[in-house]
Motif scaffolding. Structure first.
Motif, PDB file in Angstrom:
ATOM      1  N   UNK A  57       0.934  -1.417   0.131  1.00 21.15           N
ATOM      2  CA  UNK A  57       0.112   0.111   0.061  1.00 21.15           C
ATOM      3  C   UNK A  57       0.784   1.158   0.226  1.00 21.15           C
ATOM      4  N   UNK A  58       0.559   2.269  -0.708  1.00 18.77           N
ATOM      5  CA  UNK A  58       1.183   3.489  -0.848  1.00 18.77           C
ATOM      6  C   UNK A  58       0.605   4.775  -0.609  1.00 18.77           C
ATOM      7  N   UNK A  59      -0.840   4.537  -1.052  1.00 15.97           N
ATOM      8  CA  UNK A  59      -1.654   5.870  -1.153  1.00 15.97           C
ATOM      9  C   UNK A  59      -2.994   5.474  -1.176  1.00 15.97           C
ATOM     10  N   UNK A  60      -3.969   6.214  -0.563  1.00 11.35           N
ATOM     11  CA  UNK A  60      -5.324   5.645  -0.538  1.00 11.35           C
ATOM     12  C   UNK A  60      -5.899   5.473  -2.102  1.00 11.35           C
ATOM     13  N   UNK A  61      -5.453   6.305  -3.031  1.00  9.89           N
ATOM     14  CA  UNK A  61      -6.098   6.255  -4.399  1.00  9.89           C
ATOM     15  C   UNK A  61      -5.477   4.877  -5.066  1.00  9.89           C
ATOM     16  N   UNK A  62      -4.516   4.178  -4.629  1.00  9.49           N
ATOM     17  CA  UNK A  62      -4.042   3.071  -5.099  1.00  9.49           C
ATOM     18  C   UNK A  62      -4.230   1.902  -4.362  1.00  9.49           C
ATOM     19  N   UNK A  63      -5.045   1.992  -3.389  1.00 14.37           N
ATOM     20  CA  UNK A  63      -5.735   0.834  -2.842  1.00 14.37           C
ATOM     21  C   UNK A  63      -5.476   0.775  -1.484  1.00 14.37           C
ATOM     22  N   UNK A  64      -6.577   0.268  -0.633  1.00 15.47           N
ATOM     23  CA  UNK A  64      -6.463  -0.176   0.716  1.00 15.47           C
ATOM     24  C   UNK A  64      -6.893  -1.849   0.903  1.00 15.47           C
ATOM     25  N   UNK A  65      -6.479  -2.202   1.882  1.00 19.21           N
ATOM     26  CA  UNK A  65      -7.264  -3.689   2.165  1.00 19.21           C
ATOM     27  C   UNK A  65      -8.561  -4.010   1.694  1.00 19.21           C
ATOM     28  N   UNK A  66      -9.568  -2.969   2.063  1.00 24.16           N
ATOM     29  CA  UNK A  66     -11.075  -3.142   1.780  1.00 24.16           C
ATOM     30  C   UNK A  66     -11.020  -2.896   0.030  1.00 24.16           C
TER      31      UNK A  66
ATOM     32  N   UNK B  50     -12.120  -5.626  -5.165  1.00 25.36           N
ATOM     33  CA  UNK B  50     -11.648  -5.983  -6.508  1.00 25.36           C
ATOM     34  C   UNK B  50     -11.335  -7.341  -6.849  1.00 25.36           C
ATOM     35  N   UNK B  51     -10.877  -7.875  -5.792  1.00 25.35           N
ATOM     36  CA  UNK B  51     -10.720  -9.497  -6.260  1.00 25.35           C
ATOM     37  C   UNK B  51     -12.159 -10.330  -6.121  1.00 25.35           C
ATOM     38  N   UNK B  52     -12.966  -9.788  -5.300  1.00 24.84           N
ATOM     39  CA  UNK B  52     -14.319 -10.568  -5.401  1.00 24.84           C
ATOM     40  C   UNK B  52     -14.899 -10.047  -6.965  1.00 24.84           C
ATOM     41  N   UNK B  53     -15.004  -8.976  -7.038  1.00 21.61           N
ATOM     42  CA  UNK B  53     -15.584  -8.545  -8.526  1.00 21.61           C
ATOM     43  C   UNK B  53     -15.091  -9.344  -9.795  1.00 21.61           C
TER      44      UNK B  53
ATOM     45  N   UNK C 187     -13.722 -12.129  -9.521  1.00 17.36           N
ATOM     46  CA  UNK C 187     -14.005 -13.675  -9.355  1.00 17.36           C
ATOM     47  C   UNK C 187     -15.395 -13.910 -10.072  1.00 17.36           C
ATOM     48  N   UNK C 188     -16.296 -12.646  -9.555  1.00 11.72           N
ATOM     49  CA  UNK C 188     -17.755 -12.718  -9.889  1.00 11.72           C
ATOM     50  C   UNK C 188     -17.763 -12.622 -11.580  1.00 11.72           C
ATOM     51  N   UNK C 189     -17.223 -11.937 -12.206  1.00 17.46           N
ATOM     52  CA  UNK C 189     -16.948 -11.771 -13.581  1.00 17.46           C
ATOM     53  C   UNK C 189     -16.363 -12.730 -14.299  1.00 17.46           C
ATOM     54  N   UNK C 190     -15.430 -13.541 -13.706  1.00 18.35           N
ATOM     55  CA  UNK C 190     -14.616 -14.553 -14.466  1.00 18.35           C
ATOM     56  C   UNK C 190     -13.396 -14.289 -15.060  1.00 18.35           C
ATOM     57  N   UNK C 191     -12.916 -12.893 -14.445  1.00 17.48           N
ATOM     58  CA  UNK C 191     -11.637 -12.269 -15.102  1.00 17.48           C
ATOM     59  C   UNK C 191     -10.624 -12.561 -13.949  1.00 17.48           C
ATOM     60  N   UNK C 192      -9.488 -11.620 -14.202  1.00 18.94           N
ATOM     61  CA  UNK C 192      -8.499 -11.730 -13.272  1.00 18.94           C
ATOM     62  C   UNK C 192      -8.077 -10.598 -12.620  1.00 18.94           C
ATOM     63  N   UNK C 193      -8.269  -9.446 -13.377  1.00 19.71           N
ATOM     64  CA  UNK C 193      -7.764  -8.104 -12.780  1.00 19.71           C
ATOM     65  C   UNK C 193      -9.118  -7.052 -12.658  1.00 19.71           C
TER      66      UNK C 193
END
Length: 395
Positions: free
Chosen positions: A51-60, A65-68, A70-76
């Protein structure tokens, strides 16, 4: 640290690790603290390793992102503040002055107006194609085409296109195109449940998480999902540069909604089909548009490619009913409220002037009303529709 203000900010207590619960913890931050200068310089956010900055992502947000994905059958997956922001992000990431984008004529209106105003102002040309005619798409592809938007079904009028056929047209042209062409699907209706966007050939799948993943009609968010890492980086680095971010509390609401998403989708699908079949029998109505109904445009393709349908249906009144009567019908509804968006708990309706928002021929003369079927009892919704149909006779 003698001053209480300093003590409160730099308090030494840290709660013990290991707390686990049904819902993920909500991490809200703009600033991220680094233990050393070396850590600050070495930390990598691009692959979710730090983690570097809030815009670049948080644990939440990483969790969502990972769950979406999976939902879509994608990877990123990349999260953005709304569904429209997701559409705009794809355009901004992939298109440059001199490029061209092709958009279905029945696409979500703001996708079209973004092309008409912002993209055109940046030197990107656009054209609309008939998504129900793959040959029309083939005729409009050119050496300048860089991006082809897909949408299933069409916004408002709910025609279900032959997505594999459209992708095949693009693929045939892509093989001789010097830069390649990307296909991006607005998959808000399918939501990763009715069909798999990538199995049908799309390169990018976009959703308004505002709709089904949230389900509460109280949060705005969007997502861009890919399977290709290089394509993901084009999108994700543009996301960084334009400064799109989502709030931790908004991500929390979507994470909470995901647990009931398949149940809500199935319940609203069932209720929508019941009401669509009943509406077909009403004498005031010329046509009911819903992909799961035999006779609705694209029904055979929906039947081949999908396992479910969403909560949307549209009706077209017979030509003898002027717009004033159609408006009276909408105003007479008590449970169906007038409002945009869909997939929330409350049923909604909006009248549309279809010829004003598309260029391809529209076969009907009467007014159209689109419904979003909520989670109310089907019998109550049917009674509300019946009362409003009766009321419109007296305008």
């Amino acid at each position: 640290m003698s001053d209480i203000s300093t003590q409160l900010i730099h308090h030494p207590y840290k709660p013990p690790a290991g707390f686990d619960a049904v819902n993920p913890a909500v991490q809200k931050s703009s600033t991220v603290i680094f233990p050393t200068v070396a850590a600050l310089r070495q930390r990598d956010w691009k692959h979710k390793t730090g983690y570097t900055y809030g815009l670049h992502g948080t644990p939440t947000t990483f969790t969502l992102e990972e769950r979406i994905a999976t939902l879509e059958g994608g990877q990123f997956c990349t999260l953005v503040p709304s569904g429209l922001a997701a559409l705009a992000l794809v355009d901004m990431a992939l298109l440059r002055a001199g490029d061209e984008v092709l958009i279905p004529d029945n696409a979500y209106g703001p996708n079209k107006t973004f092309a008409q105003h912002e993209l055109a102002g940046w030197g990107v040309s656009f054209r609309y194609y008939d998504p129900m005619q793959p040959a029309d798409l083939a005729a409009k592809l050119s050496g300048k085409t860089r991006l082809v938007w897909l949408e299933a079904p069409g916004s408002i009028t709910l025609e279900f296109p032959d997505l594999p056929a459209l992708v095949a047209v693009v693929q045939a042209h892509r093989d001789v195109h010097p830069q390649g062409i990307v296909t991006a699907l607005d998959n808000t209706w399918g939501a990763g449940i009715a069909f798999n966007a990538f199995a049908l050939g799309a390169d990018i799948s976009v959703q308004a998480l505002t709709k089904y993943p949230s389900g509460g009609a109280d949060v705005l968010m969007g997502s861009v999902v890919t399977r290709d890492e290089a394509l993901h980086h084009l999108v994700h680095f543009c996301h960084m540069r334009v400064g799109y971010g989502v709030a931790g509390n908004d991500a929390e609401l979507v994470l909470r909604g995901l647990g009931s998403m398949t149940l809500r989708y199935a319940a609203q699908d069932s209720a929508t089909r019941t009401l669509a079949a009943w509406l077909q029998q009403q004498p005031q109505i010329e046509a009911v548009l819903h992909p799961a109904l035999a006779g609705s445009p694209g029904h055979a393709t929906w039947q081949r490619d999908c396992t479910a349908a969403a909560c949307l249906l549209s009706i077209v009144f017979k030509a003898g009913y002027p717009q004033a009567q159609v408006d009276r019908f909408c105003d007479s509804l008590q449970l169906f409220r007038l409002g945009y968006s869909w997939a929330g708990p409350m049923s909604l309706c909006v009248p549309y002037d279809v010829p004003a928002i598309r260029t391809t021929p529209w076969p009907f003369q009467g007014g159209l009303v689109r419904f979003s079927i909520g989670l109310e009892a089907v019998a109550d919704l049917q009674a509300d529709l019946a009362n409003a149909l009766a009321a419109m006779q007296y305008s």
